[in-house]
Design a protein around this motif. Structure first.
Motif, PDB file in Angstrom:
ATOM      1  N   SER A 218       0.835  -1.196   0.000  1.00  0.00           N
ATOM      2  CA  SER A 218       0.000   0.000   0.000  1.00  0.00           C
ATOM      3  C   SER A 218       0.877   1.257   0.000  1.00  0.00           C
ATOM      4  O   SER A 218       0.617   2.210  -0.736  1.00  0.00           O
ATOM      5  CB  SER A 218      -0.906  -0.027   1.225  1.00  0.00           C
ATOM      6  N   LYS A 219       1.911   1.237   0.813  1.00  0.00           N
ATOM      7  CA  LYS A 219       2.838   2.368   0.890  1.00  0.00           C
ATOM      8  C   LYS A 219       3.525   2.574  -0.464  1.00  0.00           C
ATOM      9  O   LYS A 219       3.642   3.692  -0.941  1.00  0.00           O
ATOM     10  CB  LYS A 219       3.880   2.093   1.977  1.00  0.00           C
ATOM     11  N   LYS A 220       3.958   1.447  -1.075  1.00  0.00           N
ATOM     12  CA  LYS A 220       4.626   1.540  -2.379  1.00  0.00           C
ATOM     13  C   LYS A 220       3.680   2.086  -3.437  1.00  0.00           C
ATOM     14  O   LYS A 220       4.067   2.913  -4.246  1.00  0.00           O
ATOM     15  CB  LYS A 220       5.156   0.163  -2.823  1.00  0.00           C
ATOM     16  N   LYS A 221       2.426   1.608  -3.432  1.00  0.00           N
ATOM     17  CA  LYS A 221       1.440   2.105  -4.397  1.00  0.00           C
ATOM     18  C   LYS A 221       1.252   3.600  -4.209  1.00  0.00           C
ATOM     19  O   LYS A 221       1.167   4.353  -5.171  1.00  0.00           O
ATOM     20  CB  LYS A 221       0.094   1.401  -4.209  1.00  0.00           C
ATOM     21  N   GLY A 222       1.173   4.022  -2.945  1.00  0.00           N
ATOM     22  CA  GLY A 222       1.022   5.443  -2.637  1.00  0.00           C
ATOM     23  C   GLY A 222       2.195   6.246  -3.142  1.00  0.00           C
ATOM     24  O   GLY A 222       2.021   7.321  -3.731  1.00  0.00           O
ATOM     25  N   GLU A 223       3.412   5.709  -2.955  1.00  0.00           N
ATOM     26  CA  GLU A 223       4.615   6.411  -3.425  1.00  0.00           C
ATOM     27  C   GLU A 223       4.629   6.503  -4.943  1.00  0.00           C
ATOM     28  O   GLU A 223       4.969   7.536  -5.510  1.00  0.00           O
ATOM     29  CB  GLU A 223       5.877   5.684  -2.941  1.00  0.00           C
TER      30      GLU A 223
END
Length: 169
Positions: free
Chosen positions: A130-135
């Motif tokens: 989720s964090k990677k997708k957000g980044e």
């Protein structure tokens, strides 16, 4: 009749031995799986998780899980073959039964520990992804925003295209 009974008893004894061996192999595989699940936890807890290394642990676990399924099927087959004999003559198999019960407890405990750790790792992985997708989304938006901004800035400062400058001429 007596000879056939001895052969049947020996055959059952071999099957019971095979069942105990199967449980021992299962316990070893579960210990391996727990160790690999701990490795996955370490990877996911790191600052920048190595997804290639994580995938490698998934592959290693997959091969062992396939063996686990085969062991379970073999154990079930053997158990069905000797179940009546064991129930009818529990005293003859007392030591084997105690050994198998101990292994079954350890196998169950390991299975539970793996499930708990797997759930935690799953949540960690979801959070990481989720964090990677957000980044990635943020980088795309920032990239698009920056591109639009620079394009607008470039267009805004072309004197010959300015409304006010053309009106003043």
């Amino acid at each position: 009749m007596g000879c056939g009974h001895v052969e049947k008893k020996l055959e059952n004894s071999v099957y019971v031995s095979m069942m105990a061996d199967s449980l021992k192999k299962k316990e070893n595989i579960l210990e391996f799986l727990y160790k690999k699940t701990e490795e996955q936890e370490t990877i996911l807890k790191s600052e920048d998780p190595d997804l290639d290394q994580f995938q490698q642990t998934i592959d290693e676990k997959g091969m062992q899980i396939a063996q686990l399924d085969q062991l379970d099927q073999g154990f079930d087959t053997l158990f069905r073959m000797v179940e009546k004999e064991i129930q009818a003559n529990r005293e003859n198999y007392k030591e084997d039964i105690l050994e198998m019960q101990g292994r079954i407890r350890r196998v169950s405990d390991l299975g539970m520990k793996i499930q708990v750790l797997e759930r935690q790792n799953s949540e960690r992985l979801k959070g990481f992804l989720s964090k990677k997708k957000g980044e990635i989304r943020e980088a795309r938006i920032n990239g698009r925003t920056a591109s639009s901004y620079y394009q607008n800035m470039a267009n805004a400062h072309k004197a010959d295209q300015s409304y006010y400058l053309n009106e003043m001429k």
